[in-house]
Scaffold this motif. Structure first.
Motif, PDB file in Angstrom:
ATOM      1  N   ARG A  52      -2.615   5.509   2.387  1.00  0.00           N
ATOM      2  CA  ARG A  52      -2.785   5.853   0.976  1.00  0.00           C
ATOM      3  C   ARG A  52      -1.580   6.563   0.378  1.00  0.00           C
ATOM      4  NH1 ARG A  52      -8.217   9.243   1.019  1.00  0.00           N
ATOM      5  NH2 ARG A  52      -8.681   7.742   2.644  1.00  0.00           N
ATOM      6  N   LYS A 108     -12.718   6.789  -0.531  1.00  0.00           N
ATOM      7  CA  LYS A 108     -11.983   5.539  -0.637  1.00  0.00           C
ATOM      8  C   LYS A 108     -11.782   5.170  -2.104  1.00  0.00           C
ATOM      9  CE  LYS A 108     -11.552   4.501   3.729  1.00  0.00           C
ATOM     10  NZ  LYS A 108     -10.211   4.442   4.362  1.00  0.00           N
ATOM     11  N   SER A 165      -6.340   1.563   0.435  1.00  0.00           N
ATOM     12  CA  SER A 165      -6.743   2.719  -0.361  1.00  0.00           C
ATOM     13  C   SER A 165      -5.515   3.405  -0.932  1.00  0.00           C
ATOM     14  CB  SER A 165      -7.531   3.718   0.493  1.00  0.00           C
ATOM     15  OG  SER A 165      -8.745   3.160   0.927  1.00  0.00           O
TER      16      SER A 165
END
Length: 263
Positions: free
Chosen positions: A27, A129, A142
Motif C-alpha cells: 500500500r 482494505k 490496496s
C-alpha cells in the motif's frame, strides 16, 4: 538512473520526511499516509482547503512521530505508532469509505486548536482494505490514505525543465513525490512501465493529475497561480495537468543511491 530522494508523508497533507532508505509495502512506503485528519463528519481534509496544514511538520521520534506547528515549536505533539484509543471509526477519502481507528483525544485537541476546526486524527490499521481504482489495479492492490495510488515518482529533470519556464523556481516539495530519480530526460517517467529499485519492483500505471495543492508554498502556506499556470501550457492532456507517475508496488527495500532499472 539513480534514486536520489525518498519521501514519506505519515499524516496525509502534512509535512514530509526525507529518508535515506525505506521499506516498500503493497500500500506504499512504510508509514506513508497511514494517518489522516478528518472533520466532524469523518471526511478527510487536505491543504487544498486548509492551507495552514502546510505549516505543520512531522518528524520521527522514539516509537512514533512528533508533529510541530512552525509558529509554535514549543508545543510539539507526540503521536505513537500504536494509537492510545484505537476506537473503530468509518472515514471518507474521496468516494471511498474506509475503516480506521482513532489515535487519542490529545491529538484531536491539538490539531483542532492549530487548524481552528473540530478534527480527529485517525490511523489506517493493517486489516483495513482500501482498493486501488479497478481500472488501474493489477491484482486487487490496496492503497493507504494517499489520494489514489501507493507511490508517486518524479524525475528531477522534469522539475528542472519546469523551472526553466517559471518566473521563479519551485522546489520538488510542491509535488509531494515519494521517489525522485536523476539521470533521465524530462518527463521520461511518462513512458515507464515496470521499474526495479533495490529489491522492490514497481508498476507505473497512471500519470498524476495535479491540483491546486501544488500552488501552495510549503514554506509559507501562501498560494498563487504557479506552477499550474505554466504547466497548463505544455502538460495538459484531456483537461488534466500531468506531472509525475503513479506507481503500484511489490514489497522490498530501497535506498537513496540505488540504480533504477526500467523493464
Amino acid at each position: 538512473m539513480i534514486l536520489s530522494e525518498i519521501w514519506i508523508y505519515p499524516i496525509k497533507s502534512l509535512g514530509g520526511i526525507s529518508l535515506s532508505e525505506a521499506t516498500v509495502e503493497e500500500r506504499g512506503l512504510q508509514y506513508d499516509r497511514r494517518w489522516m485528519l478528518v472533520d466532524a463528519g469523518g471526511k478527510f481534509i487536505t491543504q487544498r482547503k486548509v492551507h495552514a496544514m502546510t505549516l505543520i511538520d512531522v518528524s520521527f521520534a522514539e516509537a512514533g512521530f512528533l508533529a510541530m506547528h512552525r509558529s509554535f515549536p514549543q508545543d510539539p505533539l507526540f503521536i505513537p505508532f500504536e494509537p492510545k484509543s484505537q476506537e473503530p471509526v468509518q472515514v471518507k477519502v474521496w468516494d471511498d469509505d474506509v475503516e480506521a481507528i482513532t489515535v487519542s483525544d490529545e491529538a484531536d485537541r491539538w490539531f483542532s486548536r492549530y487548524l481552528r476546526q473540530t478534527l480527529r486524527l485517525v490511523k489506517m490499521p493493517e486489516a483495513s482494505k482500501r482498493l486501488v481504482d479497478s481500472r488501474y489495479a493489477q491484482h486487487g492492490e490496496s492503497v493507504s490514505f494517499a489520494d489514489g495510488y501507493p507511490l508517486l515518482v518524479i524525475g528531477q529533470a522534469s522539475l528542472d525543465e519546469l523551472n526553466k519556464r517559471l518566473p521563479e523556481p519551485v522546489s520538488m516539495r510542491r509535488f509531494r513525490p515519494n521517489l525522485v530519480v536523476t539521470g533521465t530526460s524530462p518527463f521520461a517517467e511518462d513512458y515507464w512501465t515496470d521499474l526495479q529499485i533495490g529489491s522492490a519492483t514497481f508498476n507505473a500505471v497512471k500519470p498524476c493529475a495535479r491540483c491546486v495543492l501544488t500552488t501552495i508554498d510549503p514554506d509559507t502556506g501562501q498560494t498563487g497561480a504557479e506552477p499550474l499556470k505554466t504547466l497548463a501550457t505544455y502538460r495538459k492532456h484531456k483537461g488534466k495537468i500531468l506531472f509525475g507517475m503513479n506507481l503500484l508496488a511489490m514489497p522490498g527495500h530501497i535506498a537513496v543511491g540505488d540504480r533504477v532499472e526500467i523493464h
